[in-house]
Design a protein around this motif. Structure first.
Motif, mmCIF file in Angstrom:
data_model
loop_
_atom_site.group_PDB
_atom_site.id
_atom_site.type_symbol
_atom_site.label_atom_id
_atom_site.label_comp_id
_atom_site.label_asym_id
_atom_site.label_seq_id
_atom_site.Cartn_x
_atom_site.Cartn_y
_atom_site.Cartn_z
ATOM 1 N N SER A 10 11.976 -26.480 -4.149
ATOM 2 C CA SER A 10 12.855 -27.583 -3.761
ATOM 3 C C SER A 10 12.120 -28.909 -3.836
ATOM 4 C CB SER A 10 13.387 -27.375 -2.336
ATOM 5 O OG SER A 10 12.376 -27.630 -1.385
ATOM 6 N N GLU A 11 12.872 -29.986 -4.018
ATOM 7 C CA GLU A 11 12.267 -31.319 -4.079
ATOM 8 C C GLU A 11 11.637 -31.690 -2.736
ATOM 9 O OE1 GLU A 11 15.045 -34.163 -5.510
ATOM 10 O OE2 GLU A 11 15.168 -33.273 -7.510
ATOM 11 N N ILE A 12 12.198 -31.137 -1.640
ATOM 12 C CA ILE A 12 11.634 -31.422 -0.315
ATOM 13 C C ILE A 12 10.216 -30.881 -0.217
ATOM 14 C CG2 ILE A 12 11.823 -30.932 2.157
ATOM 15 C CD1 ILE A 12 13.836 -32.973 1.137
ATOM 16 N N ASP A 13 9.991 -29.675 -0.749
ATOM 17 C CA ASP A 13 8.643 -29.094 -0.714
ATOM 18 C C ASP A 13 7.677 -29.934 -1.533
ATOM 19 O OD1 ASP A 13 8.904 -26.635 0.876
ATOM 20 O OD2 ASP A 13 10.335 -26.079 -0.659
ATOM 21 N N GLU A 14 8.132 -30.409 -2.690
ATOM 22 C CA GLU A 14 7.275 -31.252 -3.527
ATOM 23 C C GLU A 14 6.973 -32.563 -2.815
ATOM 24 O OE1 GLU A 14 6.960 -33.029 -8.058
ATOM 25 O OE2 GLU A 14 8.740 -31.920 -7.449
ATOM 26 N N LEU A 15 7.991 -33.141 -2.202
ATOM 27 C CA LEU A 15 7.822 -34.398 -1.487
ATOM 28 C C LEU A 15 6.841 -34.247 -0.336
ATOM 29 C CD1 LEU A 15 8.656 -37.336 -0.979
ATOM 30 C CD2 LEU A 15 10.594 -36.476 0.343
ATOM 31 N N MET A 16 7.001 -33.164 0.442
ATOM 32 C CA MET A 16 6.099 -32.930 1.574
ATOM 33 C C MET A 16 4.662 -32.747 1.093
ATOM 34 S SD MET A 16 8.153 -30.518 4.286
ATOM 35 C CE MET A 16 6.713 -30.505 5.366
ATOM 36 N N SER A 17 4.489 -32.009 -0.002
ATOM 37 C CA SER A 17 3.150 -31.778 -0.538
ATOM 38 C C SER A 17 2.488 -33.090 -0.932
ATOM 39 C CB SER A 17 3.223 -30.848 -1.751
ATOM 40 O OG SER A 17 3.748 -29.591 -1.399
ATOM 41 N N ILE B 85 -6.095 -31.372 -5.029
ATOM 42 C CA ILE B 85 -5.323 -30.226 -4.539
ATOM 43 C C ILE B 85 -4.085 -30.041 -5.408
ATOM 44 C CG2 ILE B 85 -4.011 -29.264 -2.616
ATOM 45 C CD1 ILE B 85 -5.788 -30.897 -0.727
ATOM 46 N N MET B 86 -3.943 -28.831 -5.959
ATOM 47 C CA MET B 86 -2.745 -28.478 -6.719
ATOM 48 C C MET B 86 -1.985 -27.416 -5.933
ATOM 49 S SD MET B 86 -2.331 -27.010 -10.605
ATOM 50 C CE MET B 86 -2.897 -28.559 -11.323
ATOM 51 N N VAL B 87 -0.792 -27.745 -5.491
ATOM 52 C CA VAL B 87 0.050 -26.803 -4.758
ATOM 53 C C VAL B 87 0.734 -25.872 -5.748
ATOM 54 C CG1 VAL B 87 2.102 -26.576 -3.311
ATOM 55 C CG2 VAL B 87 0.396 -28.332 -2.787
ATOM 56 N N VAL B 88 0.589 -24.560 -5.533
ATOM 57 C CA VAL B 88 1.223 -23.553 -6.379
ATOM 58 C C VAL B 88 2.075 -22.680 -5.474
ATOM 59 C CG1 VAL B 88 0.861 -21.711 -8.050
ATOM 60 C CG2 VAL B 88 -0.809 -23.551 -7.868
ATOM 61 N N THR B 89 3.397 -22.709 -5.669
ATOM 62 C CA THR B 89 4.262 -22.031 -4.720
ATOM 63 C C THR B 89 5.551 -21.537 -5.357
ATOM 64 O OG1 THR B 89 5.481 -22.316 -2.637
ATOM 65 C CG2 THR B 89 5.295 -24.233 -4.063
ATOM 66 N N ALA C 232 -1.366 -33.891 -1.617
ATOM 67 C CA ALA C 232 -1.551 -33.051 -2.808
ATOM 68 C C ALA C 232 -1.484 -33.920 -4.061
ATOM 69 C CB ALA C 232 -0.478 -31.960 -2.858
ATOM 70 N N ASP C 233 -2.170 -33.485 -5.114
ATOM 71 C CA ASP C 233 -2.236 -34.265 -6.346
ATOM 72 C C ASP C 233 -1.291 -33.752 -7.424
ATOM 73 O OD1 ASP C 233 -4.669 -36.076 -5.773
ATOM 74 O OD2 ASP C 233 -5.372 -34.080 -5.253
ATOM 75 N N ASP C 234 -0.879 -32.498 -7.300
ATOM 76 C CA ASP C 234 0.053 -31.931 -8.281
ATOM 77 C C ASP C 234 0.785 -30.765 -7.627
ATOM 78 O OD1 ASP C 234 1.443 -31.593 -10.615
ATOM 79 O OD2 ASP C 234 -0.312 -31.291 -11.889
ATOM 80 N N PHE C 235 1.889 -30.336 -8.239
ATOM 81 C CA PHE C 235 2.772 -29.333 -7.649
ATOM 82 C C PHE C 235 3.293 -28.450 -8.771
ATOM 83 C CE2 PHE C 235 6.835 -27.749 -6.154
ATOM 84 C CZ PHE C 235 6.660 -27.537 -4.801
ATOM 85 N N VAL C 236 3.026 -27.142 -8.694
ATOM 86 C CA VAL C 236 3.451 -26.198 -9.723
ATOM 87 C C VAL C 236 4.223 -25.066 -9.058
ATOM 88 C CG1 VAL C 236 2.698 -24.641 -11.562
ATOM 89 C CG2 VAL C 236 1.399 -26.721 -11.090
ATOM 90 N N THR C 237 5.353 -24.679 -9.650
ATOM 91 C CA THR C 237 6.169 -23.618 -9.064
ATOM 92 C C THR C 237 5.958 -22.297 -9.796
ATOM 93 O OG1 THR C 237 8.047 -24.250 -10.466
ATOM 94 C CG2 THR C 237 7.954 -25.194 -8.260
ATOM 95 N N ASP D 211 0.335 -22.599 7.259
ATOM 96 C CA ASP D 211 0.958 -22.768 5.944
ATOM 97 C C ASP D 211 0.171 -23.798 5.131
ATOM 98 O OD1 ASP D 211 1.721 -25.333 6.742
ATOM 99 O OD2 ASP D 211 3.815 -24.811 7.068
ATOM 100 N N GLY D 212 0.534 -23.888 3.851
ATOM 101 C CA GLY D 212 -0.201 -24.765 2.948
ATOM 102 C C GLY D 212 -0.131 -26.229 3.334
ATOM 103 N N TYR D 213 0.964 -26.634 3.975
ATOM 104 C CA TYR D 213 1.097 -28.036 4.387
ATOM 105 C C TYR D 213 -0.001 -28.397 5.388
ATOM 106 C CZ TYR D 213 5.777 -27.695 2.366
ATOM 107 O OH TYR D 213 6.828 -27.503 1.515
ATOM 108 N N TYR D 214 -0.205 -27.525 6.368
ATOM 109 C CA TYR D 214 -1.241 -27.766 7.374
ATOM 110 C C TYR D 214 -2.616 -27.825 6.717
ATOM 111 C CZ TYR D 214 -4.505 -26.855 11.189
ATOM 112 O OH TYR D 214 -5.562 -26.932 12.065
ATOM 113 N N ILE D 215 -2.884 -26.864 5.822
ATOM 114 C CA ILE D 215 -4.184 -26.803 5.153
ATOM 115 C C ILE D 215 -4.430 -28.065 4.334
ATOM 116 C CG2 ILE D 215 -5.530 -25.566 3.407
ATOM 117 C CD1 ILE D 215 -4.028 -23.007 4.359
ATOM 118 N N CYS D 216 -3.398 -28.504 3.601
ATOM 119 C CA CYS D 216 -3.514 -29.716 2.791
ATOM 120 C C CYS D 216 -3.833 -30.920 3.668
ATOM 121 C CB CYS D 216 -2.209 -29.933 2.018
ATOM 122 S SG CYS D 216 -2.256 -31.306 0.854
ATOM 123 N N ARG D 217 -3.109 -31.045 4.765
ATOM 124 C CA ARG D 217 -3.319 -32.183 5.668
ATOM 125 C C ARG D 217 -4.726 -32.175 6.251
ATOM 126 N NH1 ARG D 217 0.759 -31.310 8.665
ATOM 127 N NH2 ARG D 217 -0.279 -30.195 10.337
#
Length: 222
Positions: free
Chosen positions: A83-90, A75-79, A95-100, A59-65
């Protein structure tokens, strides 16, 4: 030309992103070999990674780490997860930014442009020093008495904020604003994790006792 590496397993979405980014002057690259995706990203040496979370194999979390262990590529997470938990984990994983999804394409382009500008517009010669501790803004590295360690982008921003305010207490709110421009979606745990990681890295190169916590007030370099 800035190169964007797209990590997306849905062909239709990936092709739409490629078309969009190419139209606006970006070079794009991708891989369907998700088992070796981290190696492919690092080999491509892109300016920015667009990273989906729901992927085959890893998953993206593993790749980011894994990327963060070896590189400070933005790294910009696009998913589709929102949820706020996903943003927090990223963010905790570097990760530098988070887009849904679904996202407005113009907003996505603006966020990409903003992230690239923040990441690469710094002077190549900006080195800050406090006592025997040196911080190189252009390489995101900390140096102490000849020993050097690489910092993640979040750790780098924290150290930059503290070393610019050396021997002055910087509040948690001010540090959070420096990290993500706004403290609206960042909780205390996120900052604490990044502070602890930075302190540990400084200690690894011998800079023990530099980063101190002032309970109820914030942090300070002494």
């Amino acid at each position: 030309m800035n190169k964007v590496f797209i990590v997306e397993d849905e062909d239709k979405i990936r092709e739409e992103l490629i078309t969009l980014l190419n139209r606006y002057g970006y070079e794009t690259e991708f891989s369907k070999d998700f088992k070796n995706i981290v190696e492919d990203i690092l080999k491509a040496d892109p300016s920015l990674v667009l990273l989906d979370i729901n992927l085959p194999y890893y998953d993206g979390y593993y790749i980011c780490r894994e990327i963060r262990k070896q590189s400070n590529i933005p790294i910009m997470v696009v998913t589709s997860r929102d949820s706020e938990i996903d943003e927090l984990m990223s963010m905790n994983l570097g990760a530098d930014d988070f887009v849904t999804k679904p996202y407005n394409t113009q907003i996505l382009l603006a966020r990409i442009s903003s992230l690239l500008r923040r990441s690469y517009s710094k002077s190549e010669s900006e080195v800050y020093q406090f006592k025997s501790l040196k911080y190189n803004l252009s390489t995101s590295e900390a140096e102490y008495e000849g020993s050097t360690i690489e910092l993640t982008k979040n750790e780098s921003k924290i150290l930059y904020t503290l070393i610019k305010n050396k021997e002055k207490i910087v509040s948690r709110d001010d540090i959070m604003k420096s990290l993500w421009q706004s403290n609206e979606f960042v909780d205390d745990n996120t900052l604490t994790v990044n502070i602890n990681r930075l302190r540990k890295k400084l200690e690894e190169i011998g800079a023990e006792g530099y980063l101190q916590t002032k309970r109820g007030q914030g942090y300070i370099l002494l």
